[in-house]
Structures are given as C-alpha cells and as structure tokens.
Design a protein around this motif. Structure first.
Motif, PDB file in Angstrom:
ATOM      1  N   ASP A 115      41.732 -60.099  39.673  1.00 32.10           N
ATOM      2  CA  ASP A 115      40.875 -61.280  39.514  1.00 32.10           C
ATOM      3  C   ASP A 115      41.694 -62.551  39.396  1.00 32.10           C
ATOM      4  OD1 ASP A 115      38.593 -59.737  39.663  1.00 32.10           O
ATOM      5  OD2 ASP A 115      38.164 -59.807  37.507  1.00 32.10           O
ATOM      6  N   ARG A 116      42.777 -62.497  38.649  1.00 31.53           N
ATOM      7  CA  ARG A 116      43.642 -63.681  38.522  1.00 31.53           C
ATOM      8  C   ARG A 116      44.326 -64.000  39.838  1.00 31.53           C
ATOM      9  NH1 ARG A 116      45.040 -64.597  33.099  1.00 31.53           N
ATOM     10  NH2 ARG A 116      45.994 -66.542  33.730  1.00 31.53           N
ATOM     11  N   ALA A 117      44.743 -62.969  40.571  1.00 28.78           N
ATOM     12  CA  ALA A 117      45.397 -63.186  41.867  1.00 28.78           C
ATOM     13  C   ALA A 117      44.442 -63.861  42.842  1.00 28.78           C
ATOM     14  CB  ALA A 117      45.893 -61.867  42.438  1.00 28.78           C
ATOM     15  N   ARG A 118      43.174 -63.474  42.808  1.00 25.79           N
ATOM     16  CA  ARG A 118      42.182 -64.056  43.723  1.00 25.79           C
ATOM     17  C   ARG A 118      41.993 -65.557  43.499  1.00 25.79           C
ATOM     18  NH1 ARG A 118      39.272 -59.070  42.430  1.00 25.79           N
ATOM     19  NH2 ARG A 118      39.364 -57.720  44.257  1.00 25.79           N
ATOM     20  N   LEU A 119      42.348 -66.057  42.319  1.00 27.00           N
ATOM     21  CA  LEU A 119      42.226 -67.489  42.052  1.00 27.00           C
ATOM     22  C   LEU A 119      43.209 -68.318  42.863  1.00 27.00           C
ATOM     23  CD1 LEU A 119      41.780 -67.444  38.158  1.00 27.00           C
ATOM     24  CD2 LEU A 119      40.003 -67.797  39.904  1.00 27.00           C
ATOM     25  N   SER A 120      44.344 -67.725  43.244  1.00 29.68           N
ATOM     26  CA  SER A 120      45.354 -68.508  43.964  1.00 29.68           C
ATOM     27  C   SER A 120      45.773 -67.910  45.309  1.00 29.68           C
ATOM     28  CB  SER A 120      46.597 -68.721  43.085  1.00 29.68           C
ATOM     29  OG  SER A 120      47.143 -67.478  42.728  1.00 29.68           O
ATOM     30  N   LEU A 121      45.390 -66.680  45.585  1.00 33.69           N
ATOM     31  CA  LEU A 121      45.770 -66.041  46.840  1.00 33.69           C
ATOM     32  C   LEU A 121      44.537 -65.753  47.688  1.00 33.69           C
ATOM     33  CD1 LEU A 121      48.292 -63.344  45.549  1.00 33.69           C
ATOM     34  CD2 LEU A 121      48.850 -65.555  46.586  1.00 33.69           C
ATOM     35  N   GLU A 122      44.627 -66.073  48.971  1.00 33.04           N
ATOM     36  CA  GLU A 122      43.566 -65.711  49.909  1.00 33.04           C
ATOM     37  C   GLU A 122      44.029 -64.523  50.730  1.00 33.04           C
ATOM     38  OE1 GLU A 122      42.011 -68.867  52.308  1.00 33.04           O
ATOM     39  OE2 GLU A 122      42.332 -70.342  50.732  1.00 33.04           O
ATOM     40  N   GLY A 123      43.100 -63.747  51.192  1.00 34.36           N
ATOM     41  CA  GLY A 123      43.429 -62.669  52.113  1.00 34.36           C
ATOM     42  C   GLY A 123      44.052 -61.442  51.472  1.00 34.36           C
ATOM     43  N   ILE A 124      43.747 -61.171  50.197  1.00 34.82           N
ATOM     44  CA  ILE A 124      44.274 -59.965  49.555  1.00 34.82           C
ATOM     45  C   ILE A 124      43.708 -58.758  50.294  1.00 34.82           C
ATOM     46  CG2 ILE A 124      44.271 -58.556  47.469  1.00 34.82           C
ATOM     47  CD1 ILE A 124      44.237 -61.172  45.863  1.00 34.82           C
ATOM     48  N   SER A 125      44.592 -57.875  50.717  1.00 32.87           N
ATOM     49  CA  SER A 125      44.156 -56.745  51.540  1.00 32.87           C
ATOM     50  C   SER A 125      44.331 -55.390  50.855  1.00 32.87           C
ATOM     51  CB  SER A 125      44.905 -56.744  52.875  1.00 32.87           C
ATOM     52  OG  SER A 125      46.295 -56.675  52.646  1.00 32.87           O
ATOM     53  N   SER A 126      45.289 -55.276  49.947  1.00 32.84           N
ATOM     54  CA  SER A 126      45.501 -53.990  49.287  1.00 32.84           C
ATOM     55  C   SER A 126      46.393 -54.173  48.063  1.00 32.84           C
ATOM     56  CB  SER A 126      46.141 -52.985  50.250  1.00 32.84           C
ATOM     57  OG  SER A 126      47.398 -53.436  50.682  1.00 32.84           O
ATOM     58  N   PHE A 127      46.455 -53.105  47.259  1.00 35.82           N
ATOM     59  CA  PHE A 127      47.347 -53.107  46.106  1.00 35.82           C
ATOM     60  C   PHE A 127      47.814 -51.691  45.842  1.00 35.82           C
ATOM     61  CE2 PHE A 127      43.307 -52.090  44.147  1.00 35.82           C
ATOM     62  CZ  PHE A 127      43.627 -51.207  43.131  1.00 35.82           C
ATOM     63  N   GLU A 128      48.919 -51.600  45.106  1.00 34.33           N
ATOM     64  CA  GLU A 128      49.477 -50.306  44.723  1.00 34.33           C
ATOM     65  C   GLU A 128      49.923 -50.395  43.274  1.00 34.33           C
ATOM     66  OE1 GLU A 128      53.353 -47.536  45.780  1.00 34.33           O
ATOM     67  OE2 GLU A 128      52.717 -49.066  47.189  1.00 34.33           O
TER      68      GLU A 128
ATOM     69  N   GLU B 178      51.525 -52.550  36.119  1.00 39.67           N
ATOM     70  CA  GLU B 178      52.283 -53.335  37.085  1.00 39.67           C
ATOM     71  C   GLU B 178      51.791 -52.944  38.467  1.00 39.67           C
ATOM     72  OE1 GLU B 178      56.500 -52.857  36.507  1.00 39.67           O
ATOM     73  OE2 GLU B 178      56.285 -53.014  34.334  1.00 39.67           O
ATOM     74  N   LEU B 179      51.388 -53.934  39.255  1.00 38.59           N
ATOM     75  CA  LEU B 179      50.951 -53.629  40.605  1.00 38.59           C
ATOM     76  C   LEU B 179      51.565 -54.547  41.620  1.00 38.59           C
ATOM     77  CD1 LEU B 179      47.436 -55.044  40.903  1.00 38.59           C
ATOM     78  CD2 LEU B 179      47.912 -53.698  38.955  1.00 38.59           C
ATOM     79  N   ARG B 180      51.643 -54.045  42.824  1.00 36.36           N
ATOM     80  CA  ARG B 180      52.092 -54.820  43.977  1.00 36.36           C
ATOM     81  C   ARG B 180      50.845 -55.120  44.803  1.00 36.36           C
ATOM     82  NH1 ARG B 180      57.291 -52.834  46.202  1.00 36.36           N
ATOM     83  NH2 ARG B 180      57.956 -54.208  44.538  1.00 36.36           N
ATOM     84  N   VAL B 181      50.642 -56.395  45.106  1.00 33.01           N
ATOM     85  CA  VAL B 181      49.456 -56.852  45.826  1.00 33.01           C
ATOM     86  C   VAL B 181      49.892 -57.441  47.162  1.00 33.01           C
ATOM     87  CG1 VAL B 181      47.536 -58.491  45.768  1.00 33.01           C
ATOM     88  CG2 VAL B 181      48.249 -57.340  43.670  1.00 33.01           C
ATOM     89  N   TRP B 182      49.260 -56.995  48.236  1.00 30.12           N
ATOM     90  CA  TRP B 182      49.555 -57.517  49.571  1.00 30.12           C
ATOM     91  C   TRP B 182      48.446 -58.470  49.995  1.00 30.12           C
ATOM     92  CZ3 TRP B 182      51.082 -52.657  48.228  1.00 30.12           C
ATOM     93  CH2 TRP B 182      52.392 -52.300  48.534  1.00 30.12           C
ATOM     94  N   PHE B 183      48.855 -59.551  50.656  1.00 28.40           N
ATOM     95  CA  PHE B 183      47.891 -60.500  51.203  1.00 28.40           C
ATOM     96  C   PHE B 183      48.398 -61.010  52.539  1.00 28.40           C
ATOM     97  CE2 PHE B 183      50.857 -62.832  48.612  1.00 28.40           C
ATOM     98  CZ  PHE B 183      51.093 -64.021  49.291  1.00 28.40           C
ATOM     99  N   THR B 184      47.454 -61.440  53.371  1.00 27.24           N
ATOM    100  CA  THR B 184      47.779 -61.940  54.707  1.00 27.24           C
ATOM    101  C   THR B 184      48.110 -63.421  54.624  1.00 27.24           C
ATOM    102  OG1 THR B 184      46.290 -60.326  55.681  1.00 27.24           O
ATOM    103  CG2 THR B 184      46.912 -62.201  57.063  1.00 27.24           C
ATOM    104  N   LEU B 185      49.234 -63.798  55.206  1.00 28.91           N
ATOM    105  CA  LEU B 185      49.617 -65.210  55.243  1.00 28.91           C
ATOM    106  C   LEU B 185      48.719 -65.946  56.220  1.00 28.91           C
ATOM    107  CD1 LEU B 185      53.511 -64.917  55.286  1.00 28.91           C
ATOM    108  CD2 LEU B 185      52.048 -65.484  53.345  1.00 28.91           C
ATOM    109  N   LEU B 186      48.281 -67.139  55.819  1.00 32.30           N
ATOM    110  CA  LEU B 186      47.419 -67.944  56.670  1.00 32.30           C
ATOM    111  C   LEU B 186      48.223 -68.504  57.837  1.00 32.30           C
ATOM    112  CD1 LEU B 186      45.500 -69.948  53.935  1.00 32.30           C
ATOM    113  CD2 LEU B 186      44.707 -67.940  55.198  1.00 32.30           C
ATOM    114  N   GLU B 187      47.558 -68.602  58.978  1.00 32.47           N
ATOM    115  CA  GLU B 187      48.221 -69.201  60.149  1.00 32.47           C
ATOM    116  C   GLU B 187      48.079 -70.714  60.044  1.00 32.47           C
ATOM    117  OE1 GLU B 187      47.442 -67.609  64.005  1.00 32.47           O
ATOM    118  OE2 GLU B 187      46.950 -65.661  63.162  1.00 32.47           O
TER     119      GLU B 187
END
Length: 69
Positions: free
Chosen positions: A25-38, A56-65
């Motif tokens: 939820d906190r990551a969604r405040l500043s990151l767009e395009g979250i696609s997965s986590f581990e 502790e998690l690793r979150v992947w997100f897509t970089l904006l073009e």
C-alpha cells in the motif's frame, strides 16, 4: 517493450499478511505499474504478549516510457 525495476521494502504488521499489505500500500503511493512481489524474509518482534511481524519484500514495477526530444 517494457523495462522493469525492483526495489526492496520492509513492512510491519500484526500478521504476515498485514505486513505485506502495508508495504504494498505504501509503495503504491509513489510507484506506478507494480506488477509483482516476492517475500524475501519474514521475522518478528515479541514484546511481552505483543507480537509484530516484519516482512522484507522485493517489488517489481514497470518503468514509464518517456518521450525524448
């Protein structure tokens, strides 16, 4: 074509699920395009009768073009 980036986060909560949800939820405040986590690691703290989980998690997100020019 997409490019993804990963960031490492730590969330805390009363349950493991709460800790994961807090971090996402906190990551969604500043990151767009979250696609997965581990989940990388689960630990906890005990203070008397209270227990708090730390995840502790690793979150992947897509970089904006961006258009250059």
């Amino acid at each position: 074509m997409t490019v993804q980036k990963a960031v490492d986060l730590v969330g805390t909560g009363d349950t493991i699920q709460d800790a994961v949800t807090e971090a996402l939820d906190r990551a969604r405040l500043s990151l767009e395009g979250i696609s997965s986590f581990e989940v990388q690691r689960i630990s906890g703290v005990v203070e008397g009768s209270a227990t708090a989980y730390q995840v502790e998690l690793r979150v992947w997100f897509t970089l904006l073009e961006r258009m250059h020019g």
